[in-house]
Design an enzyme around this catalytic site. Structure first.
Site, PDB file in Angstrom:
ATOM      1  CB  THR A  86     -24.507  -9.027  -8.368  1.00  0.00           C
ATOM      2  OG1 THR A  86     -23.772  -8.981  -7.143  1.00  0.00           O
ATOM      3  CG2 THR A  86     -25.955  -8.662  -8.089  1.00  0.00           C
ATOM      4  CG  ASN A 174     -19.350 -13.830   1.555  1.00  0.00           C
ATOM      5  OD1 ASN A 174     -20.096 -14.815   1.520  1.00  0.00           O
ATOM      6  ND2 ASN A 174     -19.790 -12.638   1.911  1.00  0.00           N
ATOM      7  CD  GLN A 202     -15.102 -14.679  -1.299  1.00  0.00           C
ATOM      8  OE1 GLN A 202     -13.866 -14.743  -1.308  1.00  0.00           O
ATOM      9  NE2 GLN A 202     -15.749 -13.525  -1.277  1.00  0.00           N
ATOM     10  CB  SER A 222     -16.911 -11.819  -8.689  1.00  0.00           C
ATOM     11  OG  SER A 222     -16.736 -10.434  -8.650  1.00  0.00           O
ATOM     12  CG  HIS A 224     -14.559  -7.273  -7.323  1.00  0.00           C
ATOM     13  ND1 HIS A 224     -14.581  -6.979  -5.984  1.00  0.00           N
ATOM     14  CD2 HIS A 224     -15.816  -7.669  -7.648  1.00  0.00           C
ATOM     15  CE1 HIS A 224     -15.816  -7.186  -5.519  1.00  0.00           C
ATOM     16  NE2 HIS A 224     -16.576  -7.598  -6.512  1.00  0.00           N
ATOM     17  CB  THR A 260     -20.107  -2.553 -26.345  1.00  0.00           C
ATOM     18  OG1 THR A 260     -20.975  -2.177 -27.416  1.00  0.00           O
ATOM     19  CG2 THR A 260     -18.673  -2.592 -26.836  1.00  0.00           C
ATOM     20  CB  CYS A 349     -21.329  -1.543  11.631  1.00  0.00           C
ATOM     21  SG  CYS A 349     -20.121  -2.686  12.257  1.00  0.00           S
TER      22      CYS A 349
HETATM   23  N1  PLP Z   1     -21.098 -14.081  -3.933  1.00  0.00           N
HETATM   24  C1  PLP Z   1     -20.147 -14.043  -3.011  1.00  0.00           C
HETATM   25  C2  PLP Z   1     -19.833 -15.257  -2.215  1.00  0.00           C
HETATM   26  C3  PLP Z   1     -19.462 -12.859  -2.764  1.00  0.00           C
HETATM   27  O1  PLP Z   1     -18.522 -12.807  -1.822  1.00  0.00           O
HETATM   28  C4  PLP Z   1     -19.796 -11.716  -3.543  1.00  0.00           C
HETATM   29  C5  PLP Z   1     -19.128 -10.417  -3.271  1.00  0.00           C
HETATM   30  O2  PLP Z   1     -19.121  -9.906  -2.167  1.00  0.00           O
HETATM   31  C6  PLP Z   1     -20.784 -11.813  -4.506  1.00  0.00           C
HETATM   32  C7  PLP Z   1     -21.419 -13.003  -4.683  1.00  0.00           C
HETATM   33  C8  PLP Z   1     -21.156 -10.622  -5.368  1.00  0.00           C
HETATM   34  O3  PLP Z   1     -20.144 -10.414  -6.313  1.00  0.00           O
HETATM   35  P1  PLP Z   1     -20.032  -9.095  -7.226  1.00  0.00           P
HETATM   36  O4  PLP Z   1     -19.440  -8.048  -6.363  1.00  0.00           O
HETATM   37  O5  PLP Z   1     -19.092  -9.472  -8.334  1.00  0.00           O
HETATM   38  O6  PLP Z   1     -21.367  -8.778  -7.758  1.00  0.00           O
END
Ligand code: PLP
Length: 768
Positions: A86, A174, A202, A222, A224, A260, A349
């Site tokens: 993001t 995603n 993704q 990203s 995570h 930092t 939902c």
């Molecule tokens: N773009 C895509 C395709 C994602 O799947 C996600 C996360 O759900 C994001 C952007 C946002 O990523 P982050 O959680 O690292 O801000």
């Protein structure tokens, strides 16, 4: 002195959670955890410090960046660490838009469009709109349409690209896993000076983006989504592409991103990138594909009618998105969760209703499919045993649904009887079945349920004595005819029927020991009818349609209404059923399940007045018309069937934590614990066990709650009844319904089994 062993451990089958929601986030890889711990415990320096501790941190961050360049194929350009995608998207959009603004301010004519794929993650269109407004650009933000296969409409893009300043297209989606045709997009942008942002979130670890070879200006990633912790990401910016820092300050990251550095995150991401480079940790594309095929086959076996929502050949080999006709995503999520399989609803939902997924809507999928999607996604660190276990549990989910006759199945030998309630957007349908005679009656059928009811009755071998409506509807035609036509072999020959489906020759319908009789209650419509249910113990309930609903009286401003008869009908209903009989409504907008005239008199002043004899027919009709003036739509965006004067309030008040449950048990050893999950969930395990006989435990599914209500209402006033379910939502509904009907000691276990920790209740509770 008595003792209770309190809810104990979960069964073996749940020892291993099968996490199939990798596109939402992933667990942190063991080596990434170790690297993060080392960065916190040993190499904890600030990379801006010039002493040795700082230099070690600097060296680490440099190494990880170099590794990221190799893995991403980005030997040139900027590569900065961010907090996640993001932030990367913000930085890219801000950079592109500031450059456009600078050109405009210098007197240049700038392109007027900002384009994004219709299936982008929200972060992209939202930041386009945000920075477009904040920078005062006023450019037109437009979605690039996608086809049924989820891929961008390249002809549309080619036509507009010359007028675009920024084009944003994700590498892989995603929700569906659909992989974009990046070469096709690059070609469509040939005649365009637009900057190109590719959301690579993704794709990382699953697809090569070839950043150097393509003209991609910005690519956010990203951590995570690929086994690093939350809070770390990367942004690639092509050499020469405009750049504006999002955060100014201490000048870290060469003044490109102040603050930092998140060294634990950087170290963990470095370990994941190392795993990508060394090739030993993550499965290759062919293996991923084979795993997905096995999962897809298990899904098809479990849910033969399922439809995949995107063409697997165009998708990431780690994502499956599907819908099953007749089974909502909520039901499927509950089912999978009960089997210890974590998947995700493909749609957002809201509290009231599963909103169709924007992504699937953009692809032009039918509403039912877009609203009932389920996404199953795994990561490349999965292994064969994990996939085998996942397939086995998916098959178990299918078996459980077949046992419950929720998917077409072999007829079952012993059909359960009773009264089942189905709800669609607040509208209620009832199935009254007698197990001994294998006969049933359907009351107020709904078109959305035709297939499901037909499958259910066929599987349970019921014959249908009648399909009844409580009234002719103001806003839609009854689906009774449709249901009868779907079940020709199960419909009993009862001679001719009237407009509401009642057999003309019959005074009373008999289902084994159950008797159903009619009572005319004109008002909501001229033909409104209540069906009175009796058994050997007497009057058990009345199906009252929209005459009296929880918190409302049925509106009487339709062409087929009889407003002047309404008051008399209510008096007649009160005379026949009395104040305590369960009233089962045609609509239940607030999940109250049932009511009684005593309860509604307390909640509805107008009803109290007319039943108290304080209003004549005309006075009542006039007061009611006043209430019904300007009735809006319901929260389901459907026509309101009455003016609600008593709307459901805060549920939090009846929630209990595990610790509070423990206290309550100490004070009330006669407490009753009720599992309201559906049988298809209960069958899959994870039921807290109550070993001690004195703690009473019932399993009454929410759909079967109605005829159990009187038993709880008859409990001594201080006796608590505690409902639980998977997440605490359904149990909160049950607790609220029981409280509203008069038993104050009704509770819901907060967070349900999802938050259940046996330790919180561990040990024996003395009840001396
Ligand atoms: N773009 C895509 C395709 C994602 O799947 C996600 C996360 O759900 C994001 C952007 C946002 O990523 P982050 O959680 O690292 O801000």
């Amino acid at each position: 002195m008595g003792t209770h062993a309190l809810p104990a451990t979960t069964p073996e089958s749940d020892a291993m959670e099968i996490y199939l929601d990798a596109n939402a986030t992933t667990p942190v890889l063991a080596q990434a955890r170790e690297a993060a711990l080392a960065a916190m415990a040993d190499d904890y320096g600030n990379p801006s410090s010039v002493h040795s501790t700082g230099l070690r941190a600097r060296s680490l961050i440099d190494d990880v960046r170099a590794r990221a360049r190799r893995v991403l194929g980005a030997s040139t350009g900027r590569l900065l660490f961010t907090s996640g995608a993001t932030e990367g998207i913000q930085t890219a959009v801000l950079s592109a838009l500031v450059a456009l603004r600078d050109r405009r301010d210098a007197g240049e004519a700038i392109p007027g469009l900002l384009l994004y794929g219709a299936t982008e993650h929200k972060a992209v269109p939202e930041s386009l709109r945000h920075w477009n407004a904040l920078l005062g650009l006023g450019l037109q933000v437009q979605a690039i349409p996608v086809g049924r296969d989820g891929r961008h409409d390249l002809a549309w893009l080619r036509e507009r690209a010359p007028r675009a300043g920024l084009v944003c297209t994700m590498a892989a989606n995603n929700e569906t896993g659909v992989v974009s045709d990046l070469d096709g997009i690059a070609q469509a942008l040939e005649d365009s000076g637009a900057l190109w942002l590719v959301d690579g979130v993704q794709a990382l670890g699953k697809l090569a983006l070839r950043l150097a070879e393509r003209r991609i200006a910005y690519a956010p990633f990203s951590g995570h989504k690929l086994y690093a912790p939350k809070g770390i990401g990367l942004l690639y910016v092509r050499e020469g592409a405009p750049f504006t820092p999002l955060m100014a300050g201490g000048g870290q990251e060469s003044a490109q991103r102040s603050g930092t550095e998140n060294m634990a995150g950087v170290a963990a991401l470095g370990a994941v990138l190392a795993a990508l480079e060394d090739g030993g940790t993550f499965a290759d594309a062919a293996t991923l594909q084979a795993w997905r095929d096995r999962l897809a086959a298990a899904l098809v076996e479990a849910f033969p009618a399922l439809e995949f929502n995107a063409p697997p050949a165009l998708c990431l080999p780690t994502t499956l998105n599907f819908s099953v006709p007749g089974l909502g995503s909520k039901l499927l999520l509950d089912l999978f969760d009960a089997a210890g399989v974590r998947v995700s609803g493909g749609s957002a939902c809201s509290a009231a209703k599963a909103r169709p997924s924007d992504v699937l809507e953009a692809m032009g999928l039918p509403d039912w499919q877009a609203a009932s999607a389920v996404r199953l996604s795994f990561g490349p660190a999965a292994d064969d045993a994990f996939i085998a276990e996942a397939c086995e549990r998916i098959r178990a989910c299918g078996r459980s649904l077949r046992e419950s006759c929720l998917v077409p199945s072999e007829p079952k030998a012993l059909p359960p009887g009773g009264l089942t309630r189905f709800v669609v957007d607040g509208a209620c349908c009832y199935l009254l079945a007698d197990a001994a005679s294998r006969r049933c009656v359907v009351i107020d059928p709904l078109p959305e349920l035709t297939t499901r009811l037909a499958d259910l009755l066929r599987c349970q071998r019921y014959t249908v004595a009648a399909v009844l409506d409580t009234h002719s509807h103001g806003d839609h035609a009854s689906s009774a005819g449709e249901l009868r036509a779907a079940l020709p072999e199960l419909m009993e020959d009862v001679g001719t029927i009237d407009a509401l489906g009642w057999p003309r020759e019959v005074h009373q319908l008999t289902l084994g020991t159950l008797l159903l009789a009619r009572l005319a209650v004109p008002g909501h419509t001229l033909d409104s009818t209540a069906y009175l249910l009796r058994d050997a113990q007497g009057l058990r309930a009345a199906f009252v349609g929209d005459t009296v609903m929880p918190g409302a009286l049925g509106r009487s401003d339709f062409a087929q209404s009889a407003p002047l008869s309404f008051g008399t009908s209510l008096l007649e209903l009160a005379r026949v059923v009395g104040s305590g009989t369960l009233l089962l409504p045609g609509h239940d907008y607030d999940d109250r399940f049932a009511s009684t005239l005593a309860t509604e008199r307390r909640a509805q002043p107008l009803l109290a007045r007319v039943l108290g004899g304080g209003l004549d027919a005309a006075g009542f009709a006039a007061a009611k018309a006043e209430l019904e003036r300007d009735l809006g739509l319901t929260r389901y965006q459907t026509l309101a069937c009455g003016a609600r004067v008593d709307i459901r309030g805060d549920q939090a008040t009846q929630e209990l934590t595990a610790a509070q449950l423990r206290q309550l048990l100490l004070a009330h050893p006669d407490l009753l614990l009720v599992d309201v999950r559906e049988p298809y969930e209960q069958r899959l395990g994870q039921t807290p066990e109550l070993a001690a006989p004195r703690v009473r435990h019932q399993a009454i599914a929410l759909s079967q709650l109605l005829l159990a209500l009187p038993e709880w209402l008859a409990l001594p006033a201080p006796t608590p009844v505690v409902f639980f379910c998977r997440s605490g939502n359904r149990s909160a509904q049950a607790a609220e319904a029981v409280r509203r009907l008069g038993h104050d000691q009704a509770w819901s276990l907060a967070g349900g089994l999802a938050l259940w920790r046996p330790e919180a209740m561990a040990g024996e509770v003395s009840t001396a």
